[in-house]
Design an enzyme around this catalytic site. Structure first.
Site, PDB file in Angstrom:
ATOM      1  N   LYS A 210     -59.211  78.167 -18.558  1.00 20.21           N
ATOM      2  CA  LYS A 210     -60.028  77.023 -18.151  1.00 20.21           C
ATOM      3  C   LYS A 210     -61.327  77.067 -18.936  1.00 20.21           C
ATOM      4  CE  LYS A 210     -59.547  73.638 -15.063  1.00 20.21           C
ATOM      5  NZ  LYS A 210     -58.321  72.903 -14.792  1.00 20.21           N
TER       6      LYS A 210
ATOM      7  N   ARG B 234     -63.810  71.007 -17.705  1.00 22.05           N
ATOM      8  CA  ARG B 234     -64.619  70.123 -16.871  1.00 22.05           C
ATOM      9  C   ARG B 234     -66.083  70.222 -17.289  1.00 22.05           C
ATOM     10  NH1 ARG B 234     -63.981  71.940 -10.698  1.00 22.05           N
ATOM     11  NH2 ARG B 234     -61.940  71.079 -11.210  1.00 22.05           N
TER      12      ARG B 234
ATOM     13  N   SER C 285     -51.214  61.211 -17.817  1.00 23.98           N
ATOM     14  CA  SER C 285     -50.531  62.300 -17.110  1.00 23.98           C
ATOM     15  C   SER C 285     -50.419  62.035 -15.607  1.00 23.98           C
ATOM     16  CB  SER C 285     -51.265  63.626 -17.338  1.00 23.98           C
ATOM     17  OG  SER C 285     -52.572  63.573 -16.795  1.00 23.98           O
TER      18      SER C 285
END
Length: 380
Positions: free
Chosen positions: A90, A54, A156
């Site tokens: 992540k 992100r 997705s």
């Protein structure tokens, strides 16, 4: 020459204490492109770490670090729950996604990912898009979720939405003794890519909906669909969704929405949706339990997208992905049963389910080292 004071040493020890449950944390700095990123690998017992990247204008490096540590831990549990051969990781890029993106920044990020030699796979998350990672793909094969023309598996949101439907069916089975979706009223928060698909399917099954979303176009499109099918869609403002009379609340937007204030307002029998980190704090799982609201842990329900990107590394196969996504139904039924039998919350039951899976793999494969694990790669 830099000198290291006692204060520097204390800060360093605090940092190691902060990351003590993680295998590796990589700070990525590239002055030429302006890249400032953090990659966190939480646990690779089940396989190489997998988790999105992100991009946000974090207020501080500490805020970015806290976020990436929390999210990477969550991915370990999510991968275990989905029964994919990956562990939790992540990445976060510190920057404004509306102003600071450019191709070279993502190429630099791809180089850092490549330096981990297959220990970490990543793709889109909040603030990033598949197009961004086309540039990273020039530097590393460890990218998932790109467009099909680049060898990826595409959208997705399709398996993610199907996973929510399976979660709703398991929830209905537990409460009403039937997995049928019709004849119930669902309150849907968020009509984005996933939420809209879930709402469409519910309408097709003959359900009534109460929805809220910031997009008027999505609301109008859904109302037209409902009219054609002879079902009903009621639209409420953002905050009203917590107080409506419905059977199931389906959060498909932001996280942290189940908290001290909102849980007290809920009039539903269950909560099951795709939003990540729905509980503001872990204790709010107990709050729902005490109120008699059946909660479907989000990382179980929304695993369809993860299943797709994990499966992508075996060569994309949509039918196989949807078949694997169907396992969410039985997994959630087992968690509900364990919760009832052991008198614990569904959150505790889900965590135990995942921890047992990781522990079993640890005992079975304790002789493996990271270097012995295969390096996955399909894009030559």
């Amino acid at each position: 020459m830099k000198t290291f004071t006692k204060e520097t040493e204390v800060r360093g020890m605090d940092m190691f204490d902060q990351i003590k449950n993680h295998e590796q944390v990589l700070f990525c700095n590239d002055e030429e492109t302006g890249l400032k990123a953090i990659i966190a690998i939480h646990n690779t017992t089940l396989g190489p770490a997998l988790g999105g990247c992100r991009m946000m204008p974090y207020a501080s490096v500490d805020a970015a670090l806290n976020d990436v540590l929390r999210l990477s831990r969550g991915m370990t549990y999510k991968c275990a729950a989905a029964d994919v051969d990956f562990g939790g990781g992540k990445a976060v890029i510190i920057g404004d996604p509306t102003k600071d993106k450019h191709p070279e920044l993502f190429r630099a990020f791809g180089q850092f990912v490549e330096s981990l030699q297959g220990r970490f796979y990543t793709g889109t998350d909040m603030g990033t898009s598949p197009d961004d990672f086309v540039h990273a793909l020039k530097e590393t094969n460890c990218i998932v979720g790109v467009d099909e023309v680049y060898g990826g598996s595409g959208d997705s949101s399709i398996p993610t939405a199907m996973g929510v439907i399976y979660g709703l069916e398991a929830t209905n089975e537990t409460i009403w003794g039937s997995r049928d979706l019709h004849g119930k009223r669902y309150a849907v928060q968020g009509l984005g890519k996933v939420g809209f698909k879930v709402a469409e399917r519910l309408l097709e099954e003959g359900a009534d909906l109460i929805v809220t979303d910031i997009s008027h176009h999505s609301v109008e499109k859904l109302q037209l669909k409902a009219k054609a099918l002879g079902t009903a869609v009621k639209v409420v403002s953002g905050d009203e969704i917590y107080s409506v009379d419905a059977d199931v609340f389906i959060p498909c937007a932001i996280g942290g929405i189940l908290n001290d204030e909102t849980i007290g307002r809920l009039k539903v029998k269950a909560v099951a949706g795709s939003a990540n980190n729905q509980l503001l704090e872990h204790r709010h799982g107990m709050s729902l339990h005490q109120k008699g609201i059946l909660y479907a842990p989000d990382y179980i329900v929304n695993a369809g997208g993860l299943i797709q990107v994990a499966d992508e590394l075996y060569e994309p196969n949509k039918e196989r992905v949807l078949q694997k996504t169907g396992a969410i139904y039985n997994s959630l039924l087992n968690i509900y049963t364990q919760s009832e039998n052991e008198h614990i919350t569904t959150v505790q039951a889900a965590d135990r389910f995942c921890e047992n899976r990781i522990q079993t793999r640890t005992k079975r494969n304790s002789f493996f080292t990271h270097t012995k694990r295969p390096k996955w790669s399909v894009r030559k």
